[in-house]
Scaffold this motif. Structure first.
Motif, PDB file in Angstrom:
ATOM      1  N   LEU A   1      12.791 -25.722  29.912  1.00 46.09           N
ATOM      2  CA  LEU A   1      13.109 -25.105  28.633  1.00 46.09           C
ATOM      3  C   LEU A   1      13.358 -26.148  27.546  1.00 46.09           C
ATOM      4  CD1 LEU A   1      15.436 -22.176  29.781  1.00 46.09           C
ATOM      5  CD2 LEU A   1      13.029 -22.066  29.134  1.00 46.09           C
TER       6      LEU A   1
ATOM      7  N   PHE B   1       5.448 -20.216  31.420  1.00 49.43           N
ATOM      8  CA  PHE B   1       6.620 -19.514  30.898  1.00 49.43           C
ATOM      9  C   PHE B   1       6.520 -18.016  31.174  1.00 49.43           C
ATOM     10  CE2 PHE B   1       8.665 -17.252  27.335  1.00 49.43           C
ATOM     11  CZ  PHE B   1       9.969 -17.726  27.462  1.00 49.43           C
TER      12      PHE B   1
ATOM     13  N   ILE C   1      17.362 -17.718  24.138  1.00 49.58           N
ATOM     14  CA  ILE C   1      17.248 -18.673  25.245  1.00 49.58           C
ATOM     15  C   ILE C   1      18.192 -18.277  26.377  1.00 49.58           C
ATOM     16  CG2 ILE C   1      17.607 -21.079  25.928  1.00 49.58           C
ATOM     17  CD1 ILE C   1      16.704 -21.862  23.087  1.00 49.58           C
TER      18      ILE C   1
END
Length: 288
Positions: A21, A112, A158
């Motif tokens: 990330l 992802f 996130i």
């Protein structure tokens, strides 16, 4: 007197998910709350990544050939250009939060999305922390738009992404994440941007490699090492995704075939159905 804080506190340690990330930049295109007081049935396609949180009510949503019963408190992940059919029923009130966003660098997009949907597109409430209060506060931030609000919403996204990926990994009892450490990542990202800029042309690998300052063999090796597919296959996938986006705007298949260098609309239609799962006509029929 100086205190050696490194001896007083446990230092943060990185991990594979944090490292992955940390390589990404998140761009939020939209965040908000949808509400309704009656049953609805919609068929729609998003042109970016979408994460939905069912605040009140739920839905039965079909994604491709899979159907999910989405109860309150659950999260649903929707991929770009995927046809979704959603039916809200059996509840008196419906509301859900949604994030629409993109990520960079582009070479990490496939991995992802794979991690977000590793064992299905739906995450149940008992598999994650309760995010309702946080999302309610985010809506206030989005409405008031005080300085720095977009950073707060991005940070919250996130956090949601991390929890979804944790839930997916727990389903398989496997915390292994493939981190690509390759000297070719910059080259692949340059190539991806090149492909986007020249997508409407007939892209020749020799010309692309020459423009990027490498040999065709190096370009092929870079794509295999970083994306696990050859560059020609990647170009083909991007062309079909481009067709999906242009069909949303009402363009004809014949015009798109000519624009992208296909020999005919029939040829493009066959390739489209092979990759998307439905014909361009069926796809376009369901666009709302």
């Amino acid at each position: 007197m100086f205190i050696q804080t490194q001896k007083q506190y446990t230092q943060f340690e990185s991990d594979d998910l944090t490292e992955l990330l940390g390589q990404m930049t998140f761009k939020i295109n939209n965040f908000g709350l949808w509400q309704s007081q009656h049953d609805t049935k919609v068929q729609y396609i998003s042109n970016d990544i979408e994460i939905v949180y069912y605040r009140e009510g739920g839905s039965i949503t079909r994604i491709g050939n899979k159907e999910y019963e989405c109860p309150p408190g659950s999260f649903l992940i929707l991929e770009p250009y995927q046809l979704n059919v959603s039916i809200n029923q059996k509840y008196c009130q419906y509301s859900y939060y949604y994030f629409h966003f993109e990520i960079e660098p582009l070479h990490l997009r496939k991995q992802f999305l794979s991690m977000l949907t590793k064992h299905g597109h739906l995450i149940y409430a008992h598999e994650m922390k309760d995010f309702r209060e946080m999302l309610d506060r985010l809506l206030i931030e989005a409405n008031e738009k005080e300085i720095g609000y977009s950073s707060i919403i991005t940070s919250a996204l996130i956090r949601v992404v991390v929890e979804i990926m944790r839930a997916q990994l727990k389903r398989s009892h496997d915390n292994h994440i493939r981190i690509v450490h390759s000297p070719y990542t910059d080259l692949v990202n340059e190539a991806i941007h090149y492909i986007q800029e020249h997508l409407y042309e007939s892209i020749r690998l020799n010309t692309m490699a020459q423009d990027l300052g490498v040999s065709k063999g190096v370009l092929y090796k870079a794509f295999i090492e970083v994306l696990s597919i050859p560059p020609a296959q990647y170009i083909h996938q991007e062309k079909i995704q481009y067709v999906q986006s242009r069909l949303l705007l009402g363009e004809s298949l014949t015009a798109l075939a000519q624009e992208l260098g296909y020999s005919s609309a029939y040829h493009l239609s066959k390739d489209f159905k092979k990759q998307v799962g439905v014909s361009p006509r069926e796809y376009k029929k369901h666009v709302k």
